[in-house]
Design a protein around this motif. Structure first.
Motif, short mmCIF file in Angstrom:
data_model
loop_
_atom_site.label_atom_id
_atom_site.label_comp_id
_atom_site.label_asym_id
_atom_site.label_seq_id
_atom_site.Cartn_x
_atom_site.Cartn_y
_atom_site.Cartn_z
N ASP A 32 0.85 -1.18 0.00
CA ASP A 32 0.00 0.00 0.00
C ASP A 32 0.89 1.23 0.00
O ASP A 32 2.09 1.15 0.26
CB ASP A 32 -0.92 0.00 1.23
CG ASP A 32 -2.14 0.88 1.04
OD1 ASP A 32 -2.26 1.50 -0.04
OD2 ASP A 32 -2.97 0.94 1.95
N ASP A 66 1.50 5.22 1.48
CA ASP A 66 1.19 6.22 2.49
C ASP A 66 1.40 7.59 1.85
O ASP A 66 2.52 8.10 1.81
CB ASP A 66 2.09 6.03 3.70
CG ASP A 66 1.71 6.91 4.88
OD1 ASP A 66 1.14 7.98 4.63
OD2 ASP A 66 1.99 6.53 6.03
N VAL A 67 0.33 8.17 1.33
CA VAL A 67 0.45 9.40 0.56
C VAL A 67 1.01 10.53 1.42
O VAL A 67 1.82 11.34 0.95
CB VAL A 67 -0.92 9.79 -0.04
CG1 VAL A 67 -0.79 11.07 -0.86
CG2 VAL A 67 -1.46 8.67 -0.91
N SER A 80 4.37 12.52 0.59
CA SER A 80 4.31 13.96 0.32
C SER A 80 5.33 14.71 1.16
O SER A 80 5.96 15.67 0.68
CB SER A 80 2.90 14.49 0.59
OG SER A 80 2.59 14.45 1.98
N LEU A 131 -0.23 4.64 -6.59
CA LEU A 131 -0.04 6.07 -6.34
C LEU A 131 -0.67 6.93 -7.44
O LEU A 131 -1.10 8.05 -7.17
CB LEU A 131 1.45 6.38 -6.22
CG LEU A 131 1.81 7.72 -5.60
CD1 LEU A 131 1.19 7.85 -4.22
CD2 LEU A 131 3.32 7.89 -5.52
N ARG A 154 -3.48 6.63 -8.67
CA ARG A 154 -4.88 6.88 -8.31
C ARG A 154 -5.02 7.98 -7.26
O ARG A 154 -6.09 8.55 -7.07
CB ARG A 154 -5.52 5.60 -7.77
CG ARG A 154 -5.40 4.40 -8.68
CD ARG A 154 -5.97 3.17 -8.01
NE ARG A 154 -5.60 1.95 -8.70
CZ ARG A 154 -5.86 0.72 -8.25
NH1 ARG A 154 -6.53 0.58 -7.11
NH2 ARG A 154 -5.47 -0.34 -8.92
N HIS A 155 -3.91 8.25 -6.55
CA HIS A 155 -3.94 9.24 -5.48
C HIS A 155 -3.09 10.46 -5.83
O HIS A 155 -2.66 11.19 -4.94
CB HIS A 155 -3.43 8.62 -4.17
CG HIS A 155 -4.18 7.42 -3.71
ND1 HIS A 155 -5.43 7.50 -3.14
CD2 HIS A 155 -3.88 6.10 -3.77
CE1 HIS A 155 -5.86 6.28 -2.84
NE2 HIS A 155 -4.95 5.41 -3.23
N ARG A 156 -2.85 10.66 -7.11
CA ARG A 156 -1.96 11.74 -7.53
C ARG A 156 -2.48 13.11 -7.11
O ARG A 156 -1.69 14.00 -6.74
CB ARG A 156 -1.72 11.69 -9.04
CG ARG A 156 -2.97 11.71 -9.89
CD ARG A 156 -2.64 11.65 -11.36
NE ARG A 156 -1.89 12.81 -11.78
CZ ARG A 156 -1.59 13.06 -13.04
NH1 ARG A 156 -1.97 12.23 -13.99
NH2 ARG A 156 -0.92 14.13 -13.36
N HIS A 157 -3.80 13.31 -7.17
CA HIS A 157 -4.36 14.62 -6.82
C HIS A 157 -4.24 14.88 -5.31
O HIS A 157 -3.98 16.01 -4.89
CB HIS A 157 -5.81 14.70 -7.26
CG HIS A 157 -5.99 14.61 -8.74
ND1 HIS A 157 -5.47 15.54 -9.61
CD2 HIS A 157 -6.60 13.67 -9.51
CE1 HIS A 157 -5.75 15.21 -10.85
NE2 HIS A 157 -6.44 14.07 -10.83
N GLN A 158 -4.38 13.81 -4.52
CA GLN A 158 -4.17 13.96 -3.07
C GLN A 158 -2.72 14.29 -2.78
O GLN A 158 -2.42 15.16 -1.95
CB GLN A 158 -4.58 12.68 -2.36
CG GLN A 158 -4.43 12.77 -0.84
CD GLN A 158 -4.69 11.44 -0.14
OE1 GLN A 158 -4.98 10.43 -0.78
NE2 GLN A 158 -4.61 11.44 1.19
N LEU A 159 -1.80 13.61 -3.47
CA LEU A 159 -0.38 13.89 -3.30
C LEU A 159 -0.07 15.33 -3.69
O LEU A 159 0.64 16.05 -2.96
CB LEU A 159 0.44 12.92 -4.16
CG LEU A 159 1.96 13.13 -4.16
CD1 LEU A 159 2.54 12.79 -2.79
CD2 LEU A 159 2.62 12.26 -5.23
#
Length: 626
Positions: A78, A80-81, A85, A108, A110-115
């Motif tokens: 998994d 850890d964004v 970051s 990661l 899929r979580h690029r905008h959160q990053l």
């Protein structure tokens, strides 16, 4: 870039309790409060953030060089964004202009905008004049509009990205070649229709290298953090990690500023070169052209061959080469055990002509020319003995069955190397310039006097001679030259089958125990250096690989260490062809640079190159045939 702003006052107790309550609210509210209290010199958060900047600044102020590209390779299942970051922000504080993050699951992306949001928010908190642009190769274009801020690329990588990059590079090179050769191919569909006519004869490793860099927008990472388990060789995209200094971190949660600073401070190597000088390593062996293809058990039985063996071709094997040449899917690969290892060592040493190669080819045949061109393209100096009226340049049938490979070698002109080649002043100057010599055991079938001459020079000059047992038949039928060379050998390579065969021939107890055989090989007598030379006692290092089993390292003093091998997932393994040579080449490069004995580094470098090499073969047919 280092940002320094000094505030000395701490917040009042009332503000502290208020912030603790607000910390339970949504991220948006917390961010608003933090931005609001930036304006006050007693801000706790501002002081804490500023201390982070000052800490990294002060801890790295004495560094003479800063990496241009740092990579984080997440081996955990998994991501850890938040932790990643923060790591991105530390890189930006230090002044890193390119950051890549790879995760083996591809999560990661899929979580690029959160990053992106977390990094942007943190940079704003720290008042850093920078903008992080999170992107993916082939799918995103980095905007140059940063509103006056410094743009920092944060590139996301995954196994899918690596496959896509290789496939796109192969198509691009093929398209360029087809367009050059056929002006009528004016569309992608027409080029696809002409796919069978595409030739890779003009493609070099340098061209592929440049194309991959162009497509990905990445240079090789200067420093790479491997985060999580160490039982995988996962590297998400080719080329980006071959020159990297690796630093292991147990988990994403263990990423802390002090870990980051420690890794950077321990990286003393020049970012653009390993420091290897020209002519540092000399290999002497049998230059061959490999003809590789997949076969079944019946084919092996037809020629009385074993699945994982190496032999010299006899008259009964002549038809094998005709069979392979007649197959359209046969791969033509510059090979030969010594030459393979030297190419890998050169690839890792980086300095042009850091390695040289002695061997014999026919002067006027196409295979010999291909091999010379190949070695020059790879950065190796091919100081071949070129005979005008010799047999054709040597070749080797590489018969792949499952995870095994059987090698059948027709030496040709490679078997006609003579000691006279060393009499040439130009060639002997190469011998004298080298500090490390590598010779595969196969060369004992060709010209033992040449090996002994270099061995004597190595001993007298206090240099290092490395040799490989190479194949069981060397231990069986060439024992005399092998035993004659052993007193000069400083580093000996072999696999468990070769070690067992040697032990049986030598009458050693427990021949199947690689550990005890390695100890016995290490304990064999060493010839002392001549008086007036290096007075330090000589010691031999023996390295026995065991496939999936641990690598056994034994020294003359009887000490033994075992290094576990990282297991490959079934889909990562193509075949074992070249694995031992790649291991030797990786080790030679690290050893020549004076690195400590950490076999996992040599193995990672060597086997990583091998896997990449095999993957490129599969995607681009006979790309490496030139």
């Amino acid at each position: 870039m280092h940002v320094s702003t000094y505030f000395s006052l701490r917040p009042s107790s009332m503000l502290w309790y208020l912030l603790m309550i607000l910390a339970r609210l949504r991220d948006d509210m917390v961010s608003f409060i933090r931005l609001f209290i930036f304006r006050f010199p007693f801000s706790y958060f501002w002081e804490k953030s500023n201390n982070l900047v000052l800490y990294i600044h002060n801890a790295t102020r004495d560094l003479t060089k800063i990496p241009k590209h740092i990579s984080f390779i997440v081996m955990e299942d998994d991501v850890d964004v938040a932790a990643l970051s923060e790591a991105v922000v530390w890189c930006i504080v230090l002044g890193i202009s390119c950051i890549s993050i790879a995760d083996k699951q591809g999560l990661l992306s899929r979580h690029r905008h959160q990053l992106d949001r977390l990094v942007t928010s943190r940079l704003y908190e720290l008042n850093l004049p920078a903008k992080a642009v999170v992107c993916q190769p082939l799918t995103d274009t980095v905007s140059s509009d940063t509103s006056g801020d410094v743009a920092i690329s944060v590139v996301l990588l995954s196994p899918a990205t690596g496959r896509q990059l290789l496939a796109t590079a192969a198509v691009a090179l093929a398209t360029a070649d087809a367009t050059t050769e056929s002006s009528s191919a004016n569309s992608t569909m027409e080029i696809k229709n002409h796919q069978e006519e595409i030739s890779y004869q003009g493609v070099s490793v340098e061209q592929l290298d440049n194309k991959l860099r162009e497509l990905s927008g990445l240079t090789d990472a200067d420093l790479a953090f491997r985060i999580g388990p160490t039982d995988s060789l996962f590297l998400p995209s080719p080329w980006h990690f071959r020159l990297a200094e690796f630093y292991q971190v147990s988990s994403q949660k263990a990423l802390r500023p002090e870990v980051f600073v420690a890794a950077k401070s321990n990286q003393t190597e020049d970012m653009s070169t390993t420091g290897a000088r020209e002519g540092l390593v000399l290999g002497m062996g049998n230059p061959l052209l490999d003809l590789a293809n997949t076969i079944d058990a019946a084919y092996l039985a037809k020629y009385n061959l074993k699945p994982n063996d190496a032999i010299l071709a006899g008259p009964e094997h002549a038809q094998i080469f005709d069979d392979l040449i007649g197959r359209p899917d046969t791969q033509y690969i510059p090979g030969g055990a010594t030459q393979n290892a030297i190419r890998v060592a050169q690839w890792l040493l980086r300095t042009p002509k850091a390695t040289s190669m002695f061997g014999c080819v026919r002067l006027d045949d196409d295979i010999g020319k291909r091999l010379r061109d190949c070695m020059e393209t790879a950065g190796v100096r091919p100081a071949y003995q070129c005979l005008p009226n010799s047999e054709p340049t040597g070749r080797c049938a590489v018969l792949i069955s499952g995870e095994d490979r059987s090698l059948v070698t027709q030496l040709g002109s490679a078997g006609q190397f003579t000691e006279a080649h060393l009499d040439d002043p130009t060639n002997w100057a190469i011998v004298e310039a080298a500090q490390f010599y590598y010779v595969a055991g196969f060369f004992l079938t060709v010209c033992p006097p040449a090996l002994m001459r270099i061995a004597e020079h190595s001993l007298a000059a206090g240099k290092t001679l490395m040799m490989n047992l190479s194949a069981p038949f060397i231990c069986q039928f060439f024992k005399e030259p092998l035993l004659a060379a052993m007193p000069y050998v400083d580093v000996l390579f072999g696999n468990e089958t070769e070690a067992e065969t040697y032990a049986k021939e030598a009458g050693l107890p427990n021949p199947a125990d690689a550990r005890s055989v390695a100890v016995a090989l290490a304990a064999m007598p060493l010839k002392p250096r001549p008086s007036g030379g290096d007075s330090a006692p000589r010691s031999r290092l023996v390295l026995i690989t065991q496939g999936k089993g641990p690598v056994v390292a034994a020294r003359s003093d009887g000490s033994v260490t075992e290094f576990p091998v990282r297991q490959l997932a079934p889909h990562e393994l193509v075949d074992t062809n070249g694995a031992g040579d790649a291991f030797a080449g990786g080790f030679i490069a690290q050893y020549a640079l004076g690195k400590p004995l950490e076999l996992h580094n040599a193995q990672r470098s060597g086997q990583g190159y091998w896997l990449l090499m095999r993957l490129v073969y599969c995607l681009t047919d006979d790309l490496f045939a030139w």
